[in-house]
Scaffold this active site. Structure first.
Site, short mmCIF file in Angstrom:
data_model
loop_
_atom_site.label_atom_id
_atom_site.label_comp_id
_atom_site.label_asym_id
_atom_site.label_seq_id
_atom_site.Cartn_x
_atom_site.Cartn_y
_atom_site.Cartn_z
CB SER A 16 9.37 -57.10 13.43
OG SER A 16 10.75 -57.09 13.75
CE1 TYR A 47 5.85 -58.67 13.12
CE2 TYR A 47 6.44 -58.02 10.88
CZ TYR A 47 5.64 -57.87 12.00
OH TYR A 47 4.66 -56.91 12.00
N GLY A 48 10.81 -63.10 12.82
CA GLY A 48 11.74 -64.06 12.17
C GLY A 48 11.52 -65.51 12.51
CB CYS A 78 11.58 -55.61 8.75
SG CYS A 78 11.42 -57.25 9.47
CB THR A 80 11.78 -61.03 8.69
OG1 THR A 80 13.05 -61.20 9.32
CG2 THR A 80 10.96 -62.28 8.84
CB CYS A 189 18.30 -59.31 11.19
SG CYS A 189 17.13 -58.77 12.48
CG HIS A 191 16.19 -56.04 15.69
ND1 HIS A 191 15.22 -56.15 14.72
CD2 HIS A 191 15.54 -55.65 16.83
CE1 HIS A 191 14.03 -55.87 15.26
NE2 HIS A 191 14.21 -55.56 16.53
N1 DGL Z 1 14.38 -56.64 12.09
C1 DGL Z 1 13.90 -57.77 11.40
C2 DGL Z 1 14.71 -58.10 10.15
O1 DGL Z 1 15.37 -57.24 9.59
C3 DGL Z 1 13.52 -59.02 12.10
C4 DGL Z 1 13.48 -59.17 13.54
C5 DGL Z 1 12.38 -60.14 13.94
O2 DGL Z 1 12.62 -61.35 14.01
O3 DGL Z 1 11.28 -59.64 14.17
O4 DGL Z 1 14.68 -59.21 9.69
#
Ligand code: DGL
Length: 262
Positions: A16, A47-48, A78, A80, A189, A191
């Site tokens: 995302s 996205y989350g 990702c 999510t 996640c 990030h």
């Molecule tokens: N990097 C994403 C994950 O692994 C989500 C971050 C988002 O909320 O977009 O879930």
């Protein structure tokens, strides 16, 4: 659609935003000779906090874009997007190697005797049946505590990795666990690995931290090998960065995150 998988095509990596760089690092580490296209959908991030159907549609659109460029495999870097769309993608493209990422609950549970494990992820990943089922498998072997972290990805997305604001956010988010021993943390996640140092500062240096990046990279390597799609030559591959948010310095940030010592 006819789609010809060829060894010399790049591997697609999608997130995302910039978080999937934590998975790309692992891919480049074990397959440095491959080329990669990293696509971040920062325009629609986060996205989350969206609903599942919207994330599914955004992920399919991103995958179509990457397959239009002839990629020989896709890593959905990702958690999510994986829980919302990986099954649909595999149905749509059964002949292309597609790997998703899921929270590294198993290694965290096995890291100690009945450990207390904090599972940090986006609100959507925490709500999803996929994670609930995964946690149910291990609930007799550990105390698993799911913790939605709305807002945490935004710090990484801004490149704000060491500031006081991130420290304050984590101190507040993790307040009730900072004096009550947590043995392991699952970063659910992509990030969050970029906030590892700060998470340790709040929870204590003893905390073992797990993320699914390395396992996901190994799984893609395995599928490519099985399909006879590994380059297997001595060369240094290239990484191309693409982002739906043009002109926002995302490529520069991605390069910085790729080089960062964690
Ligand atoms: N990097 C994403 C994950 O692994 C989500 C971050 C988002 O909320 O977009 O879930």
């Amino acid at each position: 659609m006819t789609y010809c998988l060829q060894k010399d095509r790049p591997i697609a990596v999608f997130d995302s935003g910039v978080g999937g760089i934590s998975v790309l690092r692992e891919l480049v580490h074990i397959m440095p000779e491959e080329d990669y296209i990293y696509y971040g959908d920062s325009k629609h991030a986060p996205y989350g906090i969206k609903d599942r159907e919207e994330v599914r549609e955004l992920t399919i659109a991103a995958a179509n874009r990457l397959f239009d460029q002839g990629c020989k495999g896709l890593v959905v870097a990702c958690n999510t997007a994986t829980s919302a769309a990986v099954r649909s993608l595999r149905e749509m493209y059964p002949y292309i190697p597609i790997v998703g990422i899921e929270p590294a609950v198993k290694p965290a549970v096995l890291s100690g005797e009945h450990p207390r494990v904090l599972v940090m992820a986006t609100p959507m990943t925490i709500r999803a049946d996929k994670l609930k089922r995964l946690m149910e498998q291990y609930e007799s072997q550990a105390e698993l505590i799911p913790l939605p972290c709305p807002g945490l990805m935004d710090f990484i997305e801004r490149g704000d990795l060491n500031g006081d604001d991130l420290h304050r956010y984590l101190t507040e988010l993790l307040y009730e666990y900072s004096n009550d021993r947590i043995d392991a943390v699952v970063l659910g996640c992509t990030h969050y690995p970029f906030a590892t140092k700060q998470i340790r500062q709040v929870l204590g240096e003893h905390v073992k931290i797990f993320d699914g990046g390395a396992g996901t990279a190994r799984q893609m390597q395995h599928l490519l090998k099985e399909g006879g799609l590994l380059r297997g030559e001595l060369r240094k591959g290239q990484v191309t960065f693409e982002n739906s948010l043009e002109g926002a310095g995302k490529e520069e940030l991605c390069r910085r995150l790729l080089e960062l010592e964690l």
